[in-house]
Design a protein around this motif. Sequence first.
Motif, mmCIF file in Angstrom:
data_model
loop_
_atom_site.group_PDB
_atom_site.id
_atom_site.type_symbol
_atom_site.label_atom_id
_atom_site.label_comp_id
_atom_site.label_asym_id
_atom_site.label_seq_id
_atom_site.Cartn_x
_atom_site.Cartn_y
_atom_site.Cartn_z
ATOM 1 N N LYS A 1 0.816 -1.229 0.000
ATOM 2 C CA LYS A 1 0.000 0.000 0.000
ATOM 3 C C LYS A 1 0.846 1.274 0.000
ATOM 4 O O LYS A 1 0.638 2.167 -0.823
ATOM 5 N N GLY A 2 1.763 1.366 0.969
ATOM 6 C CA GLY A 2 2.569 2.588 1.116
ATOM 7 C C GLY A 2 3.388 2.901 -0.133
ATOM 8 O O GLY A 2 3.300 4.008 -0.692
ATOM 9 N N PRO A 3 4.205 1.924 -0.610
ATOM 10 C CA PRO A 3 5.002 2.187 -1.813
ATOM 11 C C PRO A 3 4.135 2.536 -3.022
ATOM 12 O O PRO A 3 4.518 3.351 -3.856
ATOM 13 N N ARG A 4 2.957 1.942 -3.097
ATOM 14 C CA ARG A 4 2.058 2.249 -4.223
ATOM 15 C C ARG A 4 1.614 3.721 -4.162
ATOM 16 O O ARG A 4 1.604 4.432 -5.151
ATOM 17 N N GLU A 5 1.263 4.171 -2.958
ATOM 18 C CA GLU A 5 0.836 5.563 -2.804
ATOM 19 C C GLU A 5 1.991 6.511 -3.098
ATOM 20 O O GLU A 5 1.830 7.512 -3.802
ATOM 21 N N LEU A 6 3.166 6.154 -2.600
ATOM 22 C CA LEU A 6 4.357 6.984 -2.847
ATOM 23 C C LEU A 6 4.651 7.062 -4.346
ATOM 24 O O LEU A 6 4.952 8.139 -4.879
ATOM 25 N N GLN A 7 4.535 5.931 -5.024
ATOM 26 C CA GLN A 7 4.811 5.918 -6.465
ATOM 27 C C GLN A 7 3.847 6.856 -7.201
ATOM 28 O O GLN A 7 4.232 7.599 -8.103
ATOM 29 N N PHE A 8 2.586 6.844 -6.777
ATOM 30 C CA PHE A 8 1.601 7.710 -7.433
ATOM 31 C C PHE A 8 1.987 9.181 -7.273
ATOM 32 O O PHE A 8 2.021 9.946 -8.243
ATOM 33 N N TYR A 9 2.312 9.581 -6.026
ATOM 34 C CA TYR A 9 2.696 10.980 -5.807
ATOM 35 C C TYR A 9 3.955 11.330 -6.609
ATOM 36 O O TYR A 9 4.059 12.422 -7.178
ATOM 37 N N LYS A 10 4.910 10.391 -6.646
ATOM 38 C CA LYS A 10 6.161 10.684 -7.374
ATOM 39 C C LYS A 10 5.899 10.855 -8.861
ATOM 40 O O LYS A 10 6.376 11.786 -9.483
ATOM 41 N N GLU A 11 5.143 9.928 -9.432
ATOM 42 C CA GLU A 11 4.894 9.992 -10.887
ATOM 43 C C GLU A 11 4.105 11.251 -11.244
ATOM 44 O O GLU A 11 4.347 11.881 -12.252
ATOM 45 N N LEU A 12 3.170 11.596 -10.373
ATOM 46 C CA LEU A 12 2.329 12.766 -10.659
ATOM 47 C C LEU A 12 3.146 14.055 -10.611
ATOM 48 O O LEU A 12 2.886 14.992 -11.366
#
Length: 311
Positions: free
Chosen positions: A79-90
């Motif tokens: 969950k955490g890495p997935r959320e972080l990846q979203f913020y980073k890509e955005l």
Amino acid sequence: MPGGTMVDVCRSPIAMSTGEQRRQTSPAVSAGRGVSLPDGYEPLPHQVAGHLFTNGKLGMLRRCGDGTAVLKPVQRSPKGPRELQFYKELSASQCRDELQCLRPWVPQFHGVTDIVISDGIAERQQTFLLLEDLASTLPHASVIDLKIGRRCWDESASSAKINAELAKYPQQEHIGYRISAMRVFNRTKNEFKYYSKLYGLSLDECAVLDSLHAFFYDGVGQRADVIRNVLSQLQSLREVFLRQSAAHFYASSLLIVYDGGLPASPATVKVKMIDFAHTFLVAGSGEQSLDENYLFGLTHLIESLSKLLEH
Ligand SMILES: Nc1ncnc2c1ncn2[C@@H]1O[C@H](COP(=O)(O)OP(=O)(O)O)[C@@H](O)[C@H]1O
Ligand SMILES: [Mg+2]
């Protein structure tokens, strides 16, 4: 507490008629046993839903005396890495256009920070996301967390998880969203009322409308100016979702924040997407599809808020 006292019990005719629940703890108490509050930080005082920094558990924080950012713990994988990846890509400079159109709808991402956390036995580093605080400039912030979509589970969910989610709130299938929790500023009483997660789960479709009414009622009248502002923002967001197929959102929330003491304006009414633990980026090539699940919820929320203005 700026601008008013806090009451922990949600007492309104609406709340009582729909199975009013007491919030178990104030959002601003110390962590107690287990994880203790790191020096210089406090639990996010206006947090309404999600993991609270209470009872020794990790939750949202902010730096004492600094209202600019909220700190959200990066949860366990995936969950955490997935959320972080979203913020980073955005926030990446090479972010593709289709994804970029979501930027205005997401709190600004200021990177991550590691904080040493102690559970009384050992110390460890915990990574936190640094996010724009959507309520920081609003002294009387009424806040509602709405989980959007007719289903809250992603493609990887087990049948046990799906059944548990269906049982938790069967009405979500046709309502398309649910009230996770909210707090409302009453300017007559100069206090906030909290409506808990259990309260949200107790609402049928009709009671959801009453609760939305309660969210926009400031003790004097219904804030039609705020509802109109929110509606116009939701319609713009819907336009984005009618175009974008770059990301699909499950169990994600819309956070609506307005100041109960100020007229509606772009500075005092915020509508943003939060909670991306179950957000999936769709690769640029291959089959593209709209996020019908999210669109269903958004459309129904727009319908519900429009009904509030009819009465
Ligand atoms: N950027 C933000 N600004 C202000 N409040 C926020 C922000 N992000 C989250 N919150 C508060 O924290 C709560 C939980 O956030 P969320 O990201 O959904 O965490 P969780 O993964 O624990 O559910 C929200 O309901 C809201 O009250
Ligand atoms: Mg959440």
